[in-house]
Scaffold this active site. Structure first.
Site, short mmCIF file in Angstrom:
data_model
loop_
_atom_site.label_atom_id
_atom_site.label_comp_id
_atom_site.label_asym_id
_atom_site.label_seq_id
_atom_site.Cartn_x
_atom_site.Cartn_y
_atom_site.Cartn_z
N GLY A 112 12.18 -10.34 4.91
CA GLY A 112 11.07 -9.40 4.90
C GLY A 112 11.04 -8.49 6.12
O GLY A 112 10.01 -7.91 6.44
N LEU A 113 12.18 -8.37 6.80
CA LEU A 113 12.27 -7.54 8.00
C LEU A 113 13.02 -6.24 7.73
O LEU A 113 13.37 -5.52 8.65
CB LEU A 113 12.94 -8.32 9.14
CG LEU A 113 12.24 -9.63 9.51
CD1 LEU A 113 13.00 -10.33 10.64
CD2 LEU A 113 10.80 -9.37 9.93
N SER A 169 16.11 -5.39 6.28
CA SER A 169 17.53 -5.15 6.55
C SER A 169 18.02 -3.96 5.74
O SER A 169 18.96 -3.26 6.16
CB SER A 169 18.35 -6.41 6.21
OG SER A 169 18.13 -6.81 4.87
N GLU A 218 17.13 3.82 -2.15
CA GLU A 218 16.68 2.48 -2.53
C GLU A 218 16.09 2.47 -3.94
O GLU A 218 16.33 1.54 -4.71
CB GLU A 218 15.66 1.95 -1.52
CG GLU A 218 15.35 0.49 -1.71
CD GLU A 218 15.11 -0.26 -0.41
OE1 GLU A 218 14.75 -1.43 -0.49
OE2 GLU A 218 15.30 0.32 0.68
N ASP A 277 9.25 1.32 5.10
CA ASP A 277 10.33 0.72 5.86
C ASP A 277 11.21 1.78 6.50
O ASP A 277 11.60 1.68 7.67
CB ASP A 277 11.17 -0.19 4.97
CG ASP A 277 10.38 -1.35 4.40
OD1 ASP A 277 9.23 -1.56 4.84
OD2 ASP A 277 10.91 -2.05 3.52
N THR A 330 0.82 -1.21 0.00
CA THR A 330 0.00 0.00 0.00
C THR A 330 0.85 1.26 0.00
O THR A 330 0.38 2.33 -0.41
CB THR A 330 -0.92 0.03 1.23
OG1 THR A 330 -0.13 -0.23 2.40
CG2 THR A 330 -2.00 -1.03 1.13
#
Length: 398
Positions: free
Chosen positions: A140-141, A143, A176, A188, A42
């Site tokens: 999926g955390l 990094s 990114e 993130d 989203t």
């Protein structure tokens, strides 16, 4: 349950820094990874997300230089990468492939910070940076956001840049997207910068307005466990970009700026204008935005014990409409729910990584064992299962 955050990752960063330079650093900074409680894919659609920072962190030891050279090294790649600050504009984004992928994150942050602050490369010195991390990679955390947040806070402090935490998060997204080449949103980076203990960050990804929402897991006798499937993913490759393109097609078909502007009531009209795949991609985003809003309302009004059905619905939508789950993630969710989890869903960008399960503290071990047994029965590699708590965001450690 394992893994747990390393006891002295900062010490590892300092040790690597000494190996690189023969001296100690000027300081160490760190930033956390994150778990997204709900609100997947989203963020780049200008929607809503509800992540929280976790105890696993990336640490950087840094000392300034006076020659304009940026030199970076990490425990997972001991070969230093060296770039002059004046060469960053030539590298990013056009020649980013000349830089090892991991190094694009810190070097990209430096490039993005200079542009965000309007600072000329010649007006700041270089720096030596050594990284160590206990954030599980590929789970999926995020990094990636952890290394971005650690670098951004360290360089902003060292260079005296007048940038607030939202601006640092924006620089992370720029790095990114353009320096690394991953078409991610800003969730993130915002979670890594703004995290607080026992709280999630309710983020409007259009305005970047953020509200702290108390989770209350511990007070309710609950734990959130992460089930790392070990299936690796990369946001810089195929599937993620294809999903984003489908979302853009859906928004264009309805003549709106982003899927944030689409409601459930608009979906029948959309179905007449796009193919089935595009429709289902859009339906996931639109319904997921609604689930985020509902989760925030339930947490505030009733507490965490009654958000489970929203987590389950989120996973079903990602599995069936967005098609980003994999058999290991589905098995983790199904086994956790069968063993008594209040709710469970995959988390992160998909195509691998981790699932989360909200469980009673007393039942956490039983759920973990049920997931391990299910993985063994399916012939999958053993998952790594561990609890996470909400913790603080990026900052200077010493």
């Amino acid at each position: 349950m394992t893994p747990t955050p390393a006891s002295d990752t900062a010490g590892q960063a300092r040790g690597l820094f000494r190996e690189l330079t023969g001296a100690g650093p000027a300081g160490t900074w760190s930033a956390p990874g994150r778990v997204n409680l709900i609100g997947e894919h989203t963020d780049y659609n200008d929607g809503f997300v509800l992540p929280f920072a976790i105890p696993f962190r990336t640490h950087v030891a840094l000392a300034p230089r006076t020659d304009g050279i940026l030199r970076v090294v990490s425990t997972f790649d001991p070969v230093p990468v060296e770039v002059h600050l004046t060469d960053l504009d030539a590298l990013f984004p056009a020649r980013r492939d000349e830089v090892p992928e991991w190094a694009r994150y810190p070097l990209g942050i430096a490039w993005a910070l200079l542009h965000a602050s309007g600072t000329a490369a010649g007006d700041v010195g270089g720096a030596d940076l050594a990284f160590a991390s206990d954030v599980p990679v590929g789970a999926g955390l995020s990094s990636s956001a952890a290394i971005e947040g650690a670098t951004a806070t360290a360089l902003a402090d060292t260079w005296g840049l007048d940038l607030d935490r939202v601006a640092l998060a924006r620089a992370g997204r720029t790095a990114e997207n353009e320096a690394v080449g991953a078409p991610t949103g800003i969730m993130d980076q915002m979670a890594s910068m703004l995290g607080e203990a026992d709280a999630a960050i309710f983020l409007d990804c259009r305005t970047l307005a953020a509200e702290v929402v108390t989770l209350g897991f511990d007070a309710a006798g609950l734990e959130l466990i992460v089930i790392d499937t070990g299936v690796k993913h990369s946001h810089a490759t195929g599937g993620y970009g294809e999903r984003r393109a489908a979302c853009e097609r859906g928004a264009a078909a309805l003549d709106v700026a982003a899927l944030r502007d689409v409601t459930v009531a608009d979906l029948p009209r959309l179905s007449e204008r796009v193919d089935d795949v595009t429709f289902r991609r859009v339906r996931h985003v639109v319904t997921e935005n609604r689930r985020v809003l509902d989760t925030v309302e339930v947490l505030r009004d009733s507490g965490p014990t009654v958000i489970g059905d929203l987590l389950v619905a989120s996973h079903a939508s990602m599995r069936d409409d967005f098609e980003i789950s994999v058999p290991e993630l589905d098995t983790a969710v199904e086994a956790a729910l069968t063993a008594g989890a209040l709710g469970a869903r995959m988390t992160g960008g998909g195509f691998g990584g981790a699932a989360i399960a909200l469980v009673s503290r007393d039942g956490a071990d039983a759920v973990a064992e049920a997931v391990r047994t299910a993985f063994d029965e399916h012939g999958f590699a053993a998952p790594h299962i561990f609890p996470v708590t909400a913790g603080p965001g990026a900052g200077r450690d010493d």
